[in-house]
Design a protein around this motif. Structure first.
Motif, short mmCIF file in Angstrom:
data_model
loop_
_atom_site.label_atom_id
_atom_site.label_comp_id
_atom_site.label_asym_id
_atom_site.label_seq_id
_atom_site.Cartn_x
_atom_site.Cartn_y
_atom_site.Cartn_z
N MET A 1 0.85 -1.17 0.00
CA MET A 1 0.00 0.00 0.00
C MET A 1 0.89 1.23 0.00
SD MET A 1 -2.63 1.35 3.04
CE MET A 1 -2.93 -0.28 3.58
N GLY A 2 0.59 2.18 -0.86
CA GLY A 2 1.35 3.41 -0.93
C GLY A 2 0.97 4.36 0.19
N GLU A 3 1.81 5.36 0.38
CA GLU A 3 1.57 6.31 1.48
C GLU A 3 0.26 7.07 1.32
OE1 GLU A 3 3.62 10.09 3.78
OE2 GLU A 3 4.86 8.82 2.51
N SER A 4 -0.06 7.50 0.11
CA SER A 4 -1.30 8.26 -0.08
C SER A 4 -2.52 7.39 0.20
CB SER A 4 -1.36 8.87 -1.47
OG SER A 4 -1.34 7.87 -2.46
N GLU A 5 -2.48 6.11 -0.19
CA GLU A 5 -3.59 5.21 0.10
C GLU A 5 -3.72 4.99 1.61
OE1 GLU A 5 -5.20 0.71 -0.96
OE2 GLU A 5 -3.27 1.37 -1.75
N PHE A 6 -2.57 4.79 2.28
CA PHE A 6 -2.61 4.63 3.74
C PHE A 6 -3.21 5.87 4.40
CE2 PHE A 6 -0.77 5.91 7.77
CZ PHE A 6 -1.22 4.88 8.58
N LEU A 7 -2.74 7.05 4.01
CA LEU A 7 -3.24 8.28 4.61
C LEU A 7 -4.74 8.44 4.41
CD1 LEU A 7 -0.31 10.71 3.73
CD2 LEU A 7 -0.88 9.76 5.99
N ALA A 8 -5.24 8.09 3.25
CA ALA A 8 -6.68 8.17 2.98
C ALA A 8 -7.45 7.20 3.86
CB ALA A 8 -6.96 7.90 1.50
N GLN A 9 -6.96 5.98 4.01
CA GLN A 9 -7.63 4.98 4.85
C GLN A 9 -7.57 5.37 6.32
OE1 GLN A 9 -6.09 1.11 3.90
NE2 GLN A 9 -7.06 1.07 1.91
N ALA A 10 -6.43 5.87 6.76
CA ALA A 10 -6.28 6.29 8.15
C ALA A 10 -7.22 7.46 8.45
CB ALA A 10 -4.83 6.67 8.44
N GLU A 11 -7.29 8.43 7.54
CA GLU A 11 -8.17 9.59 7.72
C GLU A 11 -9.63 9.14 7.79
OE1 GLU A 11 -9.25 13.67 8.04
OE2 GLU A 11 -7.31 12.68 8.26
N ALA A 12 -10.03 8.24 6.91
CA ALA A 12 -11.41 7.73 6.91
C ALA A 12 -11.72 7.01 8.21
CB ALA A 12 -11.62 6.80 5.71
N THR A 13 -10.75 6.27 8.74
CA THR A 13 -10.96 5.54 9.99
C THR A 13 -11.08 6.50 11.16
OG1 THR A 13 -9.78 3.63 9.11
CG2 THR A 13 -10.03 3.75 11.51
N LEU A 14 -10.20 7.50 11.23
CA LEU A 14 -10.29 8.49 12.31
C LEU A 14 -11.62 9.23 12.24
CD1 LEU A 14 -6.65 9.96 12.31
CD2 LEU A 14 -7.66 8.37 13.96
N ASN A 15 -12.06 9.57 11.04
CA ASN A 15 -13.36 10.23 10.87
C ASN A 15 -14.50 9.33 11.34
OD1 ASN A 15 -12.23 12.57 9.81
ND2 ASN A 15 -12.54 11.94 7.68
N ALA A 16 -14.42 8.03 11.03
CA ALA A 16 -15.46 7.08 11.44
C ALA A 16 -15.52 6.94 12.96
CB ALA A 16 -15.22 5.72 10.78
N ILE A 17 -14.37 6.88 13.60
CA ILE A 17 -14.32 6.79 15.07
C ILE A 17 -14.95 8.03 15.68
CG2 ILE A 17 -12.81 6.74 17.09
CD1 ILE A 17 -10.80 5.14 15.25
#
Length: 111
Positions: A1-17
């Motif tokens: 997984m590339g950094e931009s994909e990770f950052l997008a997934q991490a951001e979505a997860t933090l938003n969901a929490i």
């Protein structure tokens, strides 16, 4: 997984929490205040002042959780954030930690 994909997934997860906790707070199921600063989500329990911190670590491609019970590291695998030590799922662990620190049963999910 590339950094931009990770950052997008991490951001979505933090938003969901944050959204899940806001919904529970609005329904008077728990009394928390969430605040964000970049990649760090701080969850403060109003009744006792304790906190849970969730933050993304791009270099490691992990989400880290710090609570009264300890620190946890999670990596994406098959669409889930799994604990690097015991394989437990992020939202299940957060549900347990929020329940312990908030004093009321809470179930969090990504949806």
């Amino acid at each position: 997984m590339g950094e931009s994909e990770f950052l997008a997934q991490a951001e979505a997860t933090l938003n969901a929490i944050e959204a899940a906790l806001d919904r529970l707070n609005d329904a008077d199921m728990t009394d928390v205040e969430c605040s964000r600063s970049g990649n760090v989500l701080e969850i403060e329990f109003i009744d006792n002042g304790s906190k849970i911190i969730v933050n993304s670590q791009a270099a490691m491609q992990e989400l880290w959780v710090a609570s009264r019970s300890g620190g946890y590291h999670y990596r994406q695998k098959d669409g889930q954030w799994l604990n690097t030590r015991d394989g437990s799922e992020l939202f299940a662990t957060l549900s347990e930690e929020v329940t312990k620190q908030g004093g009321a049963p809470v179930v969090l999910s990504a949806a």
